[in-house]
Motif scaffolding. Structure first.
Motif, PDB file in Angstrom:
ATOM      1  N   ILE A  14       0.866  -1.177   0.000  1.00 45.57           N
ATOM      2  CA  ILE A  14       0.000   0.000   0.000  1.00 45.57           C
ATOM      3  C   ILE A  14       0.899   1.222   0.000  1.00 45.57           C
ATOM      4  O   ILE A  14       1.782   1.346   0.853  1.00 45.57           O
ATOM      5  N   VAL A  15       0.691   2.096  -0.970  1.00 42.68           N
ATOM      6  CA  VAL A  15       1.468   3.332  -1.049  1.00 42.68           C
ATOM      7  C   VAL A  15       0.483   4.493  -1.050  1.00 42.68           C
ATOM      8  O   VAL A  15      -0.373   4.592  -1.942  1.00 42.68           O
ATOM      9  N   ASN A  50      -1.029  10.443   6.752  1.00 41.36           N
ATOM     10  CA  ASN A  50       0.207  10.032   7.410  1.00 41.36           C
ATOM     11  C   ASN A  50      -0.082   9.132   8.610  1.00 41.36           C
ATOM     12  O   ASN A  50       0.599   8.119   8.834  1.00 41.36           O
ATOM     13  N   THR A  51      -1.092   9.509   9.388  1.00 40.99           N
ATOM     14  CA  THR A  51      -1.466   8.709  10.554  1.00 40.99           C
ATOM     15  C   THR A  51      -2.011   7.358  10.129  1.00 40.99           C
ATOM     16  O   THR A  51      -1.721   6.327  10.759  1.00 40.99           O
ATOM     17  N   LEU A  52      -2.781   7.339   9.058  1.00 40.74           N
ATOM     18  CA  LEU A  52      -3.310   6.079   8.528  1.00 40.74           C
ATOM     19  C   LEU A  52      -2.172   5.144   8.140  1.00 40.74           C
ATOM     20  O   LEU A  52      -2.220   3.938   8.409  1.00 40.74           O
ATOM     21  N   THR A  53      -1.138   5.686   7.528  1.00 42.18           N
ATOM     22  CA  THR A  53       0.005   4.877   7.118  1.00 42.18           C
ATOM     23  C   THR A  53       0.629   4.167   8.313  1.00 42.18           C
ATOM     24  O   THR A  53       0.913   2.961   8.261  1.00 42.18           O
ATOM     25  N   LEU A  54       0.862   4.894   9.380  1.00 36.66           N
ATOM     26  CA  LEU A  54       1.480   4.307  10.572  1.00 36.66           C
ATOM     27  C   LEU A  54       0.629   3.178  11.146  1.00 36.66           C
ATOM     28  O   LEU A  54       1.137   2.091  11.455  1.00 36.66           O
ATOM     29  N   ALA A  55      -0.661   3.441  11.313  1.00 36.27           N
ATOM     30  CA  ALA A  55      -1.537   2.443  11.919  1.00 36.27           C
ATOM     31  C   ALA A  55      -1.660   1.194  11.049  1.00 36.27           C
ATOM     32  O   ALA A  55      -1.624   0.062  11.550  1.00 36.27           O
ATOM     33  N   LEU A  56      -1.782   1.387   9.748  1.00 37.18           N
ATOM     34  CA  LEU A  56      -1.911   0.246   8.845  1.00 37.18           C
ATOM     35  C   LEU A  56      -0.633  -0.584   8.805  1.00 37.18           C
ATOM     36  O   LEU A  56      -0.681  -1.819   8.737  1.00 37.18           O
ATOM     37  N   GLN A  65       6.663   4.298   6.803  1.00 40.69           N
ATOM     38  CA  GLN A  65       7.550   5.442   6.590  1.00 40.69           C
ATOM     39  C   GLN A  65       6.888   6.549   5.762  1.00 40.69           C
ATOM     40  O   GLN A  65       6.058   6.291   4.897  1.00 40.69           O
ATOM     41  N   TRP A  66       7.315   7.770   6.054  1.00 39.63           N
ATOM     42  CA  TRP A  66       6.911   8.967   5.300  1.00 39.63           C
ATOM     43  C   TRP A  66       8.156   9.471   4.594  1.00 39.63           C
ATOM     44  O   TRP A  66       9.146   9.830   5.244  1.00 39.63           O
ATOM     45  N   ILE A  67       8.137   9.442   3.266  1.00 40.54           N
ATOM     46  CA  ILE A  67       9.316   9.803   2.486  1.00 40.54           C
ATOM     47  C   ILE A  67       9.082  11.102   1.731  1.00 40.54           C
ATOM     48  O   ILE A  67       8.162  11.196   0.899  1.00 40.54           O
ATOM     49  N   ASP A  68       9.908  12.089   2.013  1.00 40.56           N
ATOM     50  CA  ASP A  68       9.826  13.370   1.321  1.00 40.56           C
ATOM     51  C   ASP A  68      10.350  13.217  -0.105  1.00 40.56           C
ATOM     52  O   ASP A  68      11.473  12.800  -0.322  1.00 40.56           O
ATOM     53  N   VAL A  69       9.491  13.539  -1.075  1.00 42.94           N
ATOM     54  CA  VAL A  69       9.868  13.462  -2.488  1.00 42.94           C
ATOM     55  C   VAL A  69       9.608  14.842  -3.093  1.00 42.94           C
ATOM     56  O   VAL A  69       8.816  15.012  -4.017  1.00 42.94           O
TER      57      VAL A  69
END
Length: 243
Positions: free
Chosen positions: A132-133, A158-164, A233-237
């Motif tokens: 999932i991205v 961002n919060t959804l990413t962490l929990a998932l 992870q949260w990646i700055d692009v």
């Protein structure tokens, strides 16, 4: 067996580049569109012309029942899912004083609520070891009062990413967010003004405006087996914007 991906908002801009990039990697791509069927079909045609496989799905993710309809249509074309890219989003620069309740609800419906329920209802389809991205935004790293509600929706993602990532880890499913800066797409039509474009380019450490392929290549990495040990992870692009 080849992998299958669903890319929301895959007909134009960053989503189109992601769809084309995944297809080049041998992934079968479901190209979702919100309203521009012509653009979605063009993306599908371009993928097929290059030797890939794709199909289009239409749904206004801000409308009631849209997620259910999207998955029902998806099931007609595919059996199972390997990659979900939550890219679809909407927004325009509005200050705190300009935001109406209807606009607030619309942004959260498309940018935060839809990804949540796409995942919730898609987990029975997503195979173990899947990806999932989420496509977030660099506006969650800095203060951005010019579009406060948009920034709030991306913060929710961002919060959804962490929990998932925590919940789905036992299944070998990775969940990550890529966060673009300013990218040259239809959504950022204001870049047609040379002065505005020059100012935007100056934000980046590279002195240029981001292109959709800059984002698509990073999404493709997270969707690949090479990213198997990266999750939550949260990646700055953003090309080093506002360092």
């Amino acid at each position: 067996m080849s992998r299958t991906a669903l890319v929301t908002g895959g007909s134009r801009g960053i989503g189109r580049s992601i769809a084309l990039r995944l297809a080049r990697d041998g992934v079968r791509v479901a190209v979702h569109y919100g309203g521009n069927e012509v653009a979605a079909k063009q993306t599908v045609d371009d993928i097929r012309a290059a030797g890939g496989d794709a199909f289009a799905l239409g749904a206004d993710l801000g409308a009631a029942g849209a997620v259910e309809r999207l998955w029902s249509e998806y099931d007609v074309h595919a059996d199972g899912l390997d990659i979900l890219v939550n890219n679809a989003g909407t927004g325009k620069q509005q200050s705190l004083a300009e935001v109406t309740p209807d606009w607030f609800d619309r942004l959260f419906a498309v940018n935060a609520k839809a990804p949540f329920f796409l995942v919730q209802q898609g987990l029975s389809r997503l195979r173990d070891g899947g990806r999932i991205v989420n496509v977030g935004s660099g506006v969650t790293r800095v203060a951005f009062p010019q579009d406060i509600v948009y920034a709030m929706t991306k913060g929710a993602l961002n919060t959804l990413t962490l929990a998932l990532a925590k919940e789905l880890g036992p299944r070998g499913i990775t969940v990550n967010t890529v966060a673009p800066g300013i990218v040259e797409t239809e959504m950022n039509g204001w870049l047609a003004d040379p002065a505005a474009a020059s100012a935007a380019a100056a934000y980046s450490a590279f002195g240029r405006i981001g292109q959709p392929d800059d984002i698509a290549d990073v999404v493709a990495f997270f969707a690949s087996g090479q990213a198997r040990w990266i999750t939550g992870q949260w990646i700055d692009v953003s090309g080093g914007s506002l360092l």
